[in-house]
Design an enzyme around this catalytic site. Structure first.
Site, mmCIF file in Angstrom:
data_model
loop_
_atom_site.group_PDB
_atom_site.id
_atom_site.type_symbol
_atom_site.label_atom_id
_atom_site.label_comp_id
_atom_site.label_asym_id
_atom_site.label_seq_id
_atom_site.Cartn_x
_atom_site.Cartn_y
_atom_site.Cartn_z
ATOM 1 C CD GLN A 1 -2.962 0.787 0.027
ATOM 2 O OE1 GLN A 1 -3.293 -0.348 -0.267
ATOM 3 N NE2 GLN A 1 -3.393 1.839 -0.646
ATOM 4 C CG HIS B 1 -0.715 2.578 -4.191
ATOM 5 N ND1 HIS B 1 -1.061 2.425 -5.507
ATOM 6 C CD2 HIS B 1 -1.245 1.517 -3.550
ATOM 7 C CE1 HIS B 1 -1.768 1.317 -5.657
ATOM 8 N NE2 HIS B 1 -1.885 0.752 -4.487
ATOM 9 C CD GLU C 1 -8.374 3.328 -1.632
ATOM 10 O OE1 GLU C 1 -8.503 3.421 -2.859
ATOM 11 O OE2 GLU C 1 -7.319 3.648 -1.035
ATOM 12 C CG HIS C 2 -7.666 -0.955 -0.296
ATOM 13 N ND1 HIS C 2 -6.951 0.217 -0.511
ATOM 14 C CD2 HIS C 2 -8.075 -1.374 -1.517
ATOM 15 C CE1 HIS C 2 -6.943 0.493 -1.805
ATOM 16 N NE2 HIS C 2 -7.621 -0.450 -2.440
ATOM 17 C CG ASP D 1 -4.737 -2.711 -5.764
ATOM 18 O OD1 ASP D 1 -5.764 -2.107 -5.421
ATOM 19 O OD2 ASP D 1 -3.649 -2.592 -5.164
ATOM 20 C CG HIS E 1 -47.462 23.290 -6.499
ATOM 21 N ND1 HIS E 1 -46.806 24.380 -7.010
ATOM 22 C CD2 HIS E 1 -46.544 22.285 -6.423
ATOM 23 C CE1 HIS E 1 -45.535 24.060 -7.227
ATOM 24 N NE2 HIS E 1 -45.355 22.792 -6.888
#
Length: 426
Positions: free
Chosen positions: A250, A253, A318-319, A354, A413
């Site tokens: 991770q 990245h 996220e993960h 991924d 209306h």
């Protein structure tokens, strides 16, 4: 709960300089169109672009520049992504039902957006997997026009060949060699070469994210992406080599990527801390990954699994990896509520998600998993409401509508109902 390692600083946030830079880029693209795209490529990438829209001959030529093994891997990944997207679509059904009020029928239709712009980041490495993850669900959803863009590679002078091949495998209709905030502006407002789209999807750097933030309303977006994240939830059964390498995977990245280990085992924590720098030495990307871990990584020792689960739900990563004893995997997983994508089991690293398990890797970050989800087939579908009301239904609903319209002071209306009631009497 004991914090063994805290992050040095927050890894995301807005700043005035980025906001202004992006606003200027958007304004200039609106004013100057293609000319601005060419100028910004020269300014930021140091490249004189040959074209903005990539011709089909260049896409075909890209296949000759990519190894057969890589092409087959992309096709295999595409098949898994397509399979998953098709199963997601099968879960979505249109609605057409009578209601308890006689004469009133309600429903909804599933309508794909007409056009989508997929942003595939460039940066240090090509990301063909992102092209697959964005375009395939859009294609499965029935989007008529799928455009995609990516910055030019300094090596090839255009989009990286592997990314071009992936875009073609995914079924992209139009490919543009443009990146950054200017790509978002072009997809939103159009230029001579780029026709505007209805929705923009895909991750990017802070300039891309800020551009998406500024054009919301003019165009739809999937989400505002921040630095990538993983949280590993582990007990004493976890292998420290597995937790260490997943932290590094991770962390490689991006300098701002964040890896977090939450464990009930002090022994695992200590062994993982020892193994991270050892394994980093074996990796070409180890220096960057280790620096990211040192700057942004976090490690917590929980007093119980319940406490660990509560922290994971609060952080909404996220993960989220679950590396616990097999006999409690299901129980622990069922208690986890907030995450972009869940990876259950010692042999389920984020890497599979991924690339090729089939789930999408374009996911919510910055705790937005508390209320949002990743890209999926439904990202590209509008649920459009439908009603059909007969004369009988009009009579049955009239009193309710007339009363509420009168309460709100909206006399037209109210009259839109009473004029129909009067017509029935005649």
């Amino acid at each position: 709960m004991k914090c063994v390692k805290e992050a040095a600083a927050k890894t995301y946030g807005k700043d005035a300089a980025t906001t202004k830079t992006v606003a200027d880029i958007i304004e200039h693209v609106i004013e100057n169109g293609d000319a601005e795209i060419y100028a910004l490529s020269k300014k930021f990438d140091g490249l004189d672009l040959e074209y903005i829209r990539v011709p089909q001959e260049a896409v075909k030529a890209a296949y000759e520049q990519v190894e057969d093994e890589t092409i087959e891997a992309m096709r295999a990944a595409a098949a898994q992504i397509r399979f998953y997207a098709e199963k997601q679509m099968a879960c979505m059904t249109e609605l057409d039902t009578e209601t308890p009020v006689p004469g009133v029928r309600l429903g909804h239709r599933l309508v794909p957006v007409d056009s989508v712009g997929c942003y595939v980041p460039g940066g240090r490495y090509p990301l063909p997997s992102t092209a697959l993850m964005l375009a395939i669900p859009a294609k499965v959803a029935g989007v008529k026009r799928i455009a995609a863009c990516s910055p030019a590679s300094k090596v090839s002078g255009t989009i990286h060949p592997a990314v071009l091949v992936a875009m073609d495998i995914a079924g992209v209709d139009e490919i543009y060699c443009v990146g950054g905030a200017q790509a978002v502006a072009a997809f939103t407002y159009g230029t001579e070469s780029i026709k505007k789209v209805d929705l923009i999807c895909g991750p990017g750097n802070r300039f891309v994210t800020e551009a998406k933030r500024q054009v919301i309303g003019e165009v739809g977006i999937d989400s505002l992406a921040g630095p990538s994240e993983v949280l590993i939830l582990a007990d004493e059964s976890a292998n420290p080599d597995f937790t260490a390498i997943d932290i590094l995977a991770q962390s490689e990245h991006d300098p701002n990527a964040r890896a977090t280990l939450v464990t009930t085992s002090m022994e695992l924590a200590e062994k993982t801390l020892k193994r991270v720098p050892e394994i980093a030495k074996e990796l070409p990307t180890g220096e960057l990954a280790l620096k990211s871990w040192e700057d942004n990584g976090m490690l917590y020792i929980a007093d119980s699994m319940e406490e660990a689960v509560a922290l994971a739900n609060e952080m909404a990563p996220e993960h989220l990896e679950v590396q616990v004893k097999p006999e409690i995997e299901e129980k622990v997983s069922s208690q986890l509520l907030h995450y972009g994508s869940l990876f259950v089991g010692h042999y389920t690293p984020v890497t599979f998600g991924d690339y090729c398990s089939g789930t999408n890797h374009t996911l919510p970050t910055m705790r937005t998993a508390r209320y949002s989800n990743g890209v999926w087939a439904g990202t590209f579908i509008k649920t459009s409401f439908v009603q059909h009301i007969t004369e009988e239904g009009c009579r049955n609903l009239a009193a309710t509508a007339v009363s509420l319209a009168g309460t709100e002071g909206l006399m037209a209306h109210k009259k839109s109902i009473t004029i129909r009631m009067d017509a029935m009497k005649r």
